[in-house]
Design a protein around this motif. Structure first.
Motif, mmCIF file in Angstrom:
data_model
loop_
_atom_site.group_PDB
_atom_site.id
_atom_site.type_symbol
_atom_site.label_atom_id
_atom_site.label_comp_id
_atom_site.label_asym_id
_atom_site.label_seq_id
_atom_site.Cartn_x
_atom_site.Cartn_y
_atom_site.Cartn_z
ATOM 1 N N HIS A 19 -0.236 0.970 3.313
ATOM 2 C CA HIS A 19 -0.677 -0.165 1.867
ATOM 3 C C HIS A 19 -1.394 0.420 0.525
ATOM 4 O O HIS A 19 -2.218 0.172 -0.416
ATOM 5 C CB HIS A 19 -1.139 -1.685 1.644
ATOM 6 N N SER A 25 -0.364 -6.024 9.518
ATOM 7 C CA SER A 25 -0.177 -5.528 8.895
ATOM 8 C C SER A 25 0.182 -3.736 8.625
ATOM 9 O O SER A 25 1.541 -3.626 8.854
ATOM 10 C CB SER A 25 -0.630 -6.236 7.192
ATOM 11 N N THR A 26 -0.646 -3.054 9.586
ATOM 12 C CA THR A 26 -0.235 -1.325 9.361
ATOM 13 C C THR A 26 0.509 -1.543 10.267
ATOM 14 O O THR A 26 0.642 -0.579 10.389
ATOM 15 C CB THR A 26 -1.528 -0.730 9.655
ATOM 16 N N ARG A 62 -4.135 -5.018 -0.103
ATOM 17 C CA ARG A 62 -3.006 -6.317 0.599
ATOM 18 C C ARG A 62 -4.088 -7.483 -0.074
ATOM 19 O O ARG A 62 -5.203 -7.514 -0.397
ATOM 20 C CB ARG A 62 -3.400 -6.306 1.862
ATOM 21 N N ALA A 80 -5.926 1.784 -1.071
ATOM 22 C CA ALA A 80 -5.126 0.269 -0.754
ATOM 23 C C ALA A 80 -5.339 -0.993 -1.478
ATOM 24 O O ALA A 80 -6.437 -1.252 -1.852
ATOM 25 C CB ALA A 80 -4.831 0.913 0.881
ATOM 26 N N SER A 135 -1.370 2.531 -3.012
ATOM 27 C CA SER A 135 -1.409 2.505 -4.188
ATOM 28 C C SER A 135 -1.433 3.668 -5.073
ATOM 29 O O SER A 135 -3.055 3.486 -5.694
ATOM 30 C CB SER A 135 -1.822 1.139 -4.965
ATOM 31 N N ARG A 155 2.483 4.756 3.466
ATOM 32 C CA ARG A 155 2.899 3.813 3.476
ATOM 33 C C ARG A 155 2.688 2.821 4.625
ATOM 34 O O ARG A 155 3.041 1.953 3.977
ATOM 35 C CB ARG A 155 4.822 4.414 4.075
#
Length: 269
Positions: A44, A171-172, A68, A66, A46, A41
């Motif tokens: 990010h 973001s993390t 972004r 991951a 995938s 989560r």
């Protein structure tokens, strides 16, 4: 060997394979589905773009990818002990590099433990270049009780600069959830991992711009030490070398043994 999407696996199975793929590694990766889910989560990751490596149908390794924007990151790549030294690493990563290039990504990044010479050699051979060295810090500040205000991790994320490594990027940090907790003392904010652990994992610390250089950050470290007496405070090896050396070393912290290299593979248009 064949590669299949990690999204075909359950979280429990992925957690177990992740732990098995890093057996005997420099750091211990527990088989803990809750922690694995938190990693997916906040970083990010995938699972649709991540891959499981199979040999004769048996899962023998994985690559967590991951994403972004137009940047991809190898969030973890490992192979179970029974299938190491079979030159599977390049075969696992090359298809993901081509997928990233085809979808229009500008670059792919990763962090690798600097002391892991075979892994560094592999990534360099595949076209990754050194971006910067990442270091950690550990120490036990002198406790100084103070009234800490609990806030959301977003309060710290808003104060962090751009161009930080993936794991400490705004973001993390903004996406961290319990058991991670954030605390403010005046203009300084810090985010900790699970405070019930033997060591307080410092995920991020920042001070409002106009108050920097005035000792508020170190005061917050001492207040955290007072709130959880006897526990060392540790920042993982995800801090760009030179960025926080003066702050942490001046507070009595030291560098742990392991460091990392941030590597980048840039795609030409």
């Amino acid at each position: 060997m064949e590669l299949t999407p990690a999204s075909d696996f359950s979280p429990r199975a992925l957690s177990t394979l992740f732990a098995r793929s890093f057996e005997g590694y420099f750091v211990t990766i527990p088989d803990a589905p809750v922690l694995f889910d938190a990693r997916v989560r906040t970083e990010h990751i995938s699972l649709a773009d991540s891959r499981i490596a199979r040999v004769d149908g048996e899962p023998v390794g994985l690559v967590l990818m991951a994403r972004r924007g137009r940047v991809s990151r190898v969030a973890g790549m490992g192979i179970v002990p029974s299938h190491r030294n079979r030159k599977l690493g390049a075969s696992m990563l090359l298809p993901l590099l081509e997928e990233a290039r085809a979808r229009g990504d500008t670059r792919m990044v990763l962090e690798v433990i600097e002391q892991n010479a075979p892994a560094v050699k592999l990534y360099v051979r595949l076209g990754f270049q050194r971006e910067r060295r990442l270091v950690g810090f550990v120490g036990t500040p002198s406790p100084e009780p103070a009234a800490l205000e609990e806030v959301e991790p977003l309060a710290c994320a808003r104060l962090l600069p751009d161009n930080l490594p993936w794991q400490m990027a705004p973001s993390t940090v903004a996406g961290l959830a319990l058991p991670a907790r954030a605390f403010r003392l005046g203009p300084a904010v810090a985010v900790l991992g699970d405070v019930s652990a033997p060591t307080l994992a410092l995920r991020a610390i920042a001070v409002e711009p106009e108050a920097r250089g005035k000792g508020f950050g170190r005061r917050l470290l001492r207040a955290l030490a007072a709130a959880w007496p006897g526990k060392p405070i540790a920042a993982g090896a995800i801090v760009p070398e030179g960025l926080c050396d003066r702050f942490f070393l001046g507070a009595g912290f030291s560098h742990p043994t392991l460091s990392q290299l941030e590597l980048v593979h840039r795609f030409t248009p």
